[in-house]
Enzyme design. Structure first.
Site, mmCIF file in Angstrom:
data_model
loop_
_atom_site.group_PDB
_atom_site.id
_atom_site.type_symbol
_atom_site.label_atom_id
_atom_site.label_comp_id
_atom_site.label_asym_id
_atom_site.label_seq_id
_atom_site.Cartn_x
_atom_site.Cartn_y
_atom_site.Cartn_z
ATOM 1 N N LYS A 26 -8.468 4.754 -19.646
ATOM 2 C CA LYS A 26 -8.714 5.225 -21.002
ATOM 3 C C LYS A 26 -7.452 5.079 -21.859
ATOM 4 O O LYS A 26 -6.952 3.986 -22.008
ATOM 5 C CB LYS A 26 -9.246 6.661 -20.943
ATOM 6 C CG LYS A 26 -10.289 6.891 -19.833
ATOM 7 C CD LYS A 26 -11.563 6.086 -20.019
ATOM 8 C CE LYS A 26 -12.471 6.083 -18.800
ATOM 9 N NZ LYS A 26 -12.846 7.377 -18.246
ATOM 10 N N ARG A 84 0.840 -1.211 0.000
ATOM 11 C CA ARG A 84 0.000 0.000 0.000
ATOM 12 C C ARG A 84 0.871 1.256 0.000
ATOM 13 O O ARG A 84 0.478 2.303 -0.511
ATOM 14 C CB ARG A 84 -0.957 0.000 1.208
ATOM 15 C CG ARG A 84 -1.804 1.274 1.301
ATOM 16 C CD ARG A 84 -3.037 1.104 2.172
ATOM 17 N NE ARG A 84 -2.754 0.506 3.453
ATOM 18 C CZ ARG A 84 -2.169 1.141 4.484
ATOM 19 N NH1 ARG A 84 -1.812 2.398 4.369
ATOM 20 N NH2 ARG A 84 -1.934 0.522 5.612
ATOM 21 N N TYR A 142 -15.951 15.768 -15.875
ATOM 22 C CA TYR A 142 -16.397 14.376 -15.749
ATOM 23 C C TYR A 142 -17.486 14.283 -14.660
ATOM 24 O O TYR A 142 -17.262 14.712 -13.522
ATOM 25 C CB TYR A 142 -15.188 13.510 -15.394
ATOM 26 C CG TYR A 142 -15.497 12.046 -15.275
ATOM 27 C CD1 TYR A 142 -15.786 11.299 -16.412
ATOM 28 C CD2 TYR A 142 -15.522 11.412 -14.046
ATOM 29 C CE1 TYR A 142 -16.090 9.956 -16.306
ATOM 30 C CE2 TYR A 142 -15.812 10.060 -13.935
ATOM 31 C CZ TYR A 142 -16.094 9.342 -15.076
ATOM 32 O OH TYR A 142 -16.395 8.015 -14.987
ATOM 33 N N ASP A 182 -7.468 17.497 -15.283
ATOM 34 C CA ASP A 182 -7.776 16.118 -15.671
ATOM 35 C C ASP A 182 -7.375 16.005 -17.143
ATOM 36 O O ASP A 182 -8.021 16.577 -18.017
ATOM 37 C CB ASP A 182 -9.274 15.852 -15.467
ATOM 38 C CG ASP A 182 -9.684 14.434 -15.872
ATOM 39 O OD1 ASP A 182 -8.923 13.760 -16.594
ATOM 40 O OD2 ASP A 182 -10.787 13.996 -15.465
HETATM 41 C C1 PLP Z 1 -13.280 7.855 -16.992
HETATM 42 C C2 PLP Z 1 -12.895 9.202 -16.556
HETATM 43 C C3 PLP Z 1 -12.647 9.496 -15.212
HETATM 44 C C4 PLP Z 1 -12.822 8.474 -14.109
HETATM 45 O O1 PLP Z 1 -11.977 7.395 -14.258
HETATM 46 P P1 PLP Z 1 -12.255 5.890 -13.730
HETATM 47 O O2 PLP Z 1 -11.013 5.195 -14.092
HETATM 48 O O3 PLP Z 1 -13.476 5.417 -14.462
HETATM 49 O O4 PLP Z 1 -12.514 5.974 -12.269
HETATM 50 C C5 PLP Z 1 -12.232 10.769 -14.888
HETATM 51 N N1 PLP Z 1 -12.098 11.717 -15.830
HETATM 52 C C6 PLP Z 1 -12.356 11.487 -17.140
HETATM 53 C C7 PLP Z 1 -12.182 12.571 -18.124
HETATM 54 C C8 PLP Z 1 -12.760 10.227 -17.541
HETATM 55 O O5 PLP Z 1 -13.014 10.006 -18.827
#
Ligand code: PLP
Length: 393
Positions: A208, A58, A111, A183
């Site tokens: 992604k 962890r 998001y 982000d």
């Molecule tokens: C999918 C996504 C998230 C969240 O990510 P997870 O891996 O699903 O928790 C945050 N920001 C954006 C732009 C995303 O496409």
């Protein structure tokens, strides 16, 4: 090898790598929860921070460390903290940087769950938030209050494809003593490096583009400076939202092809966007690579490519969108993005379903908006599939 001066694709293969005593070509999976010490004195030194030996997964693990070094190098940051998901990245950033009584300013088309958790959960702990259209940096300045600590943006935003001027917003945030968090999921470090434009913290849903194969959920946070990095790492360790070594291995495997995957996908995306723009049943298309995108020039300034995400609407609105989604076969009707496969979805009823009707309208998440994530299949097949679906509309 030392990849400090290497090109991006070389970093994708070698940055952060470790070679074990067997000369393994890839980073091994250290699938262990704990690590034994050579002596009682050695264990005490590790926990006192006087030695950087491993103690417990962890806290840190060699496989996860390799991934963190690599992504930090790709984003030009001081260090990275890998976490269990993109949302774990968002909440760890919130918990690390905000305290009771603080305020955050953010993109209205952020998001969905990153907004939901702030408005429904963090508000219980006395943290306030304001969601605005950040395409105009002046709106950010106006929304900042004396207790604002963080400006948090997404560019291009999901799913509107609206862009925010990173440099302008970084300047405004810093003038007011705030940190800028970005982000960067939609671009991945291959297309955009927000830290180079003044951001303090960047995070990714590695689910992604970075992993890219739709087989893992994962997140990572990259800090520009050591102090912020330590603050975020400490929070991650205490919250226990760490990545798992096997998960890190999967991402290390997926990220190697990030450059060639995005090259292919965005080359196809431009063709798909042009096809849609010229289709008589299509009302509008939003893609950073189209001259018709209102912020085409800004995209060229801060992104190294246009990406593979397209938003569009049909003249027949949501009814037409449903027909299209029900009549495509190559494109999977699924949320998520950035994988090798093409996906189609309807944000107003899917990814952003929990955003109120009023906030959706304000953020430009219209009922006719279809989000299309172009994969790396043959572009002719992708377009044929869309043609077949649009014929049924
Ligand atoms: C999918 C996504 C998230 C969240 O990510 P997870 O891996 O699903 O928790 C945050 N920001 C954006 C732009 C995303 O496409």
């Amino acid at each position: 090898m030392n990849t400090e001066k290497s090109g991006f694709n070389t970093k994708l293969i070698h940055a952060g790598e470790i070679h074990d005593q067997f000369g393994s070509a890839t980073v091994p999976i250290y699938q262990t929860s704990t690590f034994s010490f050579e002596s009682a004195e050695d264990g005490a030194k590790c926990f006192a921070g006087e030695s950087n030996g491993y103690m417990y997964t962890r806290i840190a693990n060699p496989t996860i460390d390799a991934l963190e070094r690599q992504i930090a190098a790709l984003e030009n940051g001081f260090g990275a903290v890998a976490v269990s998901s993109g949302m774990a990245a968002a909440t760890t950033v919130y918990l690390s940087l905000l305290s009771q009584g603080d305020h955050i300013v953010s993109t209205d088309a952020i998001y969905g769950p990153a907004r939901g958790v702030m408005e429904k959960q963090f508000v219980r702990f006395g943290i306030e938030s304001t969601y605005i259209n950040t395409t105009d940096a002046a709106n950010v300045k106006e929304a900042i209050r004396p207790n604002t600590k963080v400006v948090y943006i997404e560019t291009p935003a999901n799913p509107t494809m609206d862009m925010t001027d990173l440099r302008a917003v970084a300047e405004i945030a810093h003038q007011h003593g705030c940190l800028l968090v970005v982000d960067n999921t939609f671009c991945s470090p291959y297309l955009q490096n927000p830290l180079d434009f003044g951001a303090d913290v960047v995070f990714h849903s590695m689910t992604k583009f970075i992993n890219g194969h739709a087989d893992i959920v994962a997140g990572i946070i990259i800090a520009k400076e050591e102090q912020l990095y330590k603050q975020i790492r400490n929070m991650m360790v205490l919250m226990g939202c760490n990545m798992d070594p096997h998960q890190a291995y999967m991402v290390l495997r997926g990220v190697k092809t990030l450059g060639i995957r995005i090259d292919r996908a965005q080359e196809s995306a431009l063709k798909v966007a042009e096809y849609l723009e010229n289709h008589p049943k299509v009302a509008w298309v939003k893609y950073p690579g189209l001259k018709s995108h209102p912020q085409y020039e800004l995209g060229k300034k801060q992104m190294r490519g246009d990406g593979s995400m397209i938003s569009f609407g049909l003249k027949t609105g949501y009814e037409g969108a449903k027909k299209l989604m029900n009549n495509v076969h190559l494109a999977l009707l699924a949320v998520s993005l950035g994988g090798v496969e093409t996906l189609i979805q309807h944000p107003a009823s899917m990814t952003h379903a929990k955003v109120s009707a009023q906030d959706k309208e304000k953020a430009g998440i219209s009922d006719d908006l279809i989000r299309y994530a172009v994969g790396i299949e043959d572009v002719n097949d992708i377009i044929d599939d869309l043609k077949h679906g649009l014929d049924k509309v």
